[in-house]
Design a protein around this motif. Structure first.
Motif, mmCIF file in Angstrom:
data_model
loop_
_atom_site.group_PDB
_atom_site.id
_atom_site.type_symbol
_atom_site.label_atom_id
_atom_site.label_comp_id
_atom_site.label_asym_id
_atom_site.label_seq_id
_atom_site.Cartn_x
_atom_site.Cartn_y
_atom_site.Cartn_z
ATOM 1 N N PHE A 101 0.821 -1.207 0.000
ATOM 2 C CA PHE A 101 0.000 0.000 0.000
ATOM 3 C C PHE A 101 0.856 1.258 0.000
ATOM 4 O O PHE A 101 0.534 2.243 -0.677
ATOM 5 C CB PHE A 101 -0.936 0.000 1.217
ATOM 6 C CG PHE A 101 -2.269 -0.634 0.951
ATOM 7 C CD1 PHE A 101 -3.275 0.081 0.319
ATOM 8 C CD2 PHE A 101 -2.525 -1.936 1.347
ATOM 9 C CE1 PHE A 101 -4.514 -0.495 0.077
ATOM 10 C CE2 PHE A 101 -3.758 -2.527 1.107
ATOM 11 C CZ PHE A 101 -4.757 -1.806 0.465
ATOM 12 N N TRP A 137 -0.258 6.089 -6.794
ATOM 13 C CA TRP A 137 -1.328 5.663 -7.698
ATOM 14 C C TRP A 137 -2.689 5.628 -7.003
ATOM 15 O O TRP A 137 -3.720 5.655 -7.647
ATOM 16 C CB TRP A 137 -1.012 4.305 -8.299
ATOM 17 C CG TRP A 137 0.169 4.359 -9.223
ATOM 18 C CD1 TRP A 137 0.176 4.674 -10.553
ATOM 19 C CD2 TRP A 137 1.528 4.104 -8.853
ATOM 20 N NE1 TRP A 137 1.464 4.627 -11.047
ATOM 21 C CE2 TRP A 137 2.319 4.274 -10.029
ATOM 22 C CE3 TRP A 137 2.180 3.752 -7.678
ATOM 23 C CZ2 TRP A 137 3.697 4.107 -10.044
ATOM 24 C CZ3 TRP A 137 3.552 3.595 -7.685
ATOM 25 C CH2 TRP A 137 4.292 3.769 -8.862
ATOM 26 N N LEU A 138 -2.657 5.552 -5.673
ATOM 27 C CA LEU A 138 -3.894 5.505 -4.905
ATOM 28 C C LEU A 138 -4.344 6.895 -4.453
ATOM 29 O O LEU A 138 -5.392 7.022 -3.811
ATOM 30 C CB LEU A 138 -3.719 4.609 -3.679
ATOM 31 C CG LEU A 138 -3.426 3.127 -3.953
ATOM 32 C CD1 LEU A 138 -3.079 2.408 -2.653
ATOM 33 C CD2 LEU A 138 -4.626 2.463 -4.622
#
Length: 382
Positions: free
Chosen positions: A32, A38-39
């Motif tokens: 994560f 990208w999140l």
């Protein structure tokens, strides 16, 4: 040729469980953090990540202690003083601290939480030593490795305040430690961990094999604490690395314990909640966590109106001194009780409920015949 793995000592509960809750938790955290750009999660923790990691893991795991304590009527009757006294003393201490100053309250709370997080990791490695019947010297070296992996980065953190993240609120940790102390702490932690790693190599050379689960635990602990404190540059990275390795194994612990306790009969409310299995267990805890965070946000923080709605209440300091420790009471009680409720030496039935020994009646399959999925995930055993 020396064995690379000693089957009887390599895992605490079996490779599947150990890899999932320890190595798996650490790898998920790293994934994560690496995917954060990208999140859209660089910097402050976004709402979706806060819900997933803070509410559904961190806060929910606190409420899971109910399955060991207040949902079990027999347990309440067995130790009423502990289960009544723990929240009362925690609340009184919180009120006194908050009356002194809000910062005093959050500083006290942060250090109690920190001690709890460190001690839980020690509890896991102590279980590995217990199962392997390790020598006193080896157990002490394992303990030194866990404390080095956790406290080394923490001391460095204190010597490099302020950072872009904090434990509960900004400024909760005490500043003023010289930077050289942080550098020395990291150097010492590297020496201790290198010594511990060297001992694992010596074990292989002697033909004693590797306790693979314990090695993964120590490595995961170091990765989460060093990565989440020293390498982290924002709140998202700290939050993910901080809570997943702590909360996920505890879920497994409480679910396994609850199933074992339910099998004995007379579990009461805890048994009724288990009828829905693991999904029901987790949904119940998440619902409690959301309810708690709703109260925090509407009364104290006012930060997530998109989720909890708008509205604020302007409360005087003396009312806040009574209310804030009350809202923090589930977490504070969890910290206190966790130091008492996982001691198998004082409660032999605990090991049976966790799948570590035969049932008290002598019925049921022996431990060696139980599948990995039935094994326990204790968090602390001193």
């Amino acid at each position: 040729m020396p064995r690379l793995l000693a089957p009887s000592q390599g895992w605490l509960f079996g490779p599947g469980v150990d890899l999932t809750v320890f190595a798996g938790s650490a790898l998920v955290s790293v994934a994560f953090v690496l995917a954060a750009p990208w999140l859209g999660a660089v910097g402050d923790t976004p709402l979706w990540a806060w819900l997933l990691f803070v509410v559904c893991v961190d806060v929910a795991h606190v409420w899971s202690t109910l399955f060991r304590t207040y949902l079990d009527a027999d347990e309440l009757r067995r130790r009423p003083g502990l289960y009544l006294g723990a929240p009362l003393l925690a609340y009184a201490a919180g009120v006194v601290a908050h009356l002194a100053s809000p910062r005093a309250f959050w500083t006290l709370f942060a250090y109690v939480a920190l001690a709890h997080f460190v001690r839980q990791q020690y509890g896991w490695v102590a279980l590995y030593g217990r199962k392997a019947r390790a020598s006193t010297a080896e157990r002490r070296l394992d303990a030194a490795a866990i404390y080095a992996a956790t406290l080394g980065p923490v001391v460095w953190w204190h010597a490099n305040l302020p950072r872009a993240f904090w434990w509960f609120v900004e400024g909760d940790f005490l500043a003023g430690l010289p930077r050289v102390a942080g550098t020395m702490a990291l150097a010492l932690h590297a020496v201790v961990l290198a010594t511990w790693a060297g001992f694992q190599v010596v074990r292989v050379a002697r033909g004693q094999g590797v306790q693979a689960g314990k090695v993964l635990l120590v490595a995961a602990t170091w990765g989460a604490w060093f990565g989440g404190i020293v390498l982290a540059r924002d709140d998202f990275a700290f939050t993910v690395m901080n809570v997943v390795l702590h909360g996920v194994p505890y879920f497994a612990l409480l679910f396994r314990y609850a199933r074992g306790r339910h099998a004995e009969g007379g579990y009461g409310a805890g048994g009724a909640l288990l009828r829905a299995g693991l999904p029901g267990f987790l949904l119940f805890l998440v619902a409690l966590a959301l309810a708690e965070e709703f109260l925090w946000d509407r009364v104290i923080w006012h930060e997530r109106s998109l989720l909890f709605g708008q509205g604020s209440v302007d409360l005087p300091p003396d009312v806040l001194a009574l209310l804030v420790p009350l809202l923090a009471l589930p977490q504070a009680t969890h910290y206190v009780l966790d130091a008492f409720i996982w001691k198998p030496g004082r409660e032999p039935a605990l090991l049976a409920r966790l799948g570590w020994g035969p049932p008290p009646t002598g019925e049921g399959p022996p431990l060696s015949t139980l599948p990995d999925s039935a094994m326990a995930i204790p968090g602390r055993n001193d």
